[in-house]
Write an enzyme that holds these catalytic residues in place. Sequence first.
Site, PDB file in Angstrom:
ATOM      1  CG  HIS A  72      44.990  32.575   0.203  1.00 41.18           C
ATOM      2  ND1 HIS A  72      45.885  33.320  -0.627  1.00 41.18           N
ATOM      3  CD2 HIS A  72      44.266  31.653   0.474  1.00 41.18           C
ATOM      4  CE1 HIS A  72      45.299  31.865  -1.458  1.00 41.18           C
ATOM      5  NE2 HIS A  72      44.293  31.176  -0.675  1.00 41.18           N
ATOM      6  CB  CYS A  73      50.417  34.617   2.192  1.00 38.36           C
ATOM      7  SG  CYS A  73      50.164  35.779   1.214  1.00 38.36           S
TER       8      CYS A  73
END
Length: 374
Positions: free
Chosen positions: A365-366
């Site tokens: 997600h980062c």
Amino acid sequence: MSTRREFIKHLSVVAGLGAAVSIGLGLTPLNARAATQGVWRMPDEGDKHRRAFVAFGAQEAIWEDFTPDVQEAIGLIARTIAHYEPVTVFCRNSERRLAEEHCGTTNITYVTTELDDVWMRDIGANFVIDGAGELGAVDFNFNGWGNKQQYSKDAQVAALVADTVDADHIRSELVGEGGGIEVDGHGTAIMTESSWINSNRNPDWSKAEVEQELKARLGLRKIIWLPGIKGKDITDAHVDFYARFVKPGVVIANLDNDPESYDRKVTLTHLEILKQATDADGRKLQVHTVSPPLNPRKSKFSRNNPDFAAGYINYFVINGAIIAPEFGDKAADTRAFDLLSELYPDREVVQLNIDAIAAGGGGIHCVTSHQPQA
């Protein structure tokens, strides 16, 4: 490779600190229409995407010997996403060919620009839409997670993303990151106080003022605040490692079962808050939990690395799939797969080995972001 925690100790005063993006300078939106409060809404990540974004920006000054491994992991993520939706890869002009070798060319487009690092979620635009289907790109003035890492190049990426997709560039007065934002698309958000109400980003801002600005920019009616914890990781505890909306009224939360981890107490506190919380429409939240692996595979990435981020909750929701990590703990990997499959029955769960990225304290997600289908 030095850990991110070690890295920030000797890089906190580098060129990024002189970036044009500043804190508390009374910044105003770049166009009059964007200044109108209440017209924008941040959609849920699970809504239809137009495209996904990644930044092929690993450099040896930060990642040292791990740089090729991180490039390989970014490429794996990009190629996997491209099976389900288009991907735009941002990369340095000098690394365009290398980026294509790793990320591929099928369903992939490239934009060349200068970059500091790979964390697309934090440096990119935070997209909002209005009732007419117009697209806005909120820029929260990335400052290297509170002046902890060089950021002058990454601070320009949100505006570039807005220009690339022809969205209204909306510049907030707040400093923050996309990884610190979790919304249900219907007016409710979950955020950590440690990353938003923090003097390294927003000095002299009260909690009420921070909340008011976030609500106005993202079209929120309610923010559920989790305390988080300052100073334990470079992000000051982004919410996308602690709690995610599956859909309105349903949350998946990280529950750390390692008695030696500082996150054990933090996640228990968060869980109690979430269980008692209601969303903007008054619904009590249904809370599911997922726990990090207790026995991740031993490798050069995880060995003697306190920043190794072995968490399943940092997954990416895309068209038709969930892109999630696996860490070589068969039992824990299977539990995470089964829970995500249950919570997202209409999506295929795809687990990837992203240990090189986890070595830097981040996850899938980062290093991704997306443009909603306006």
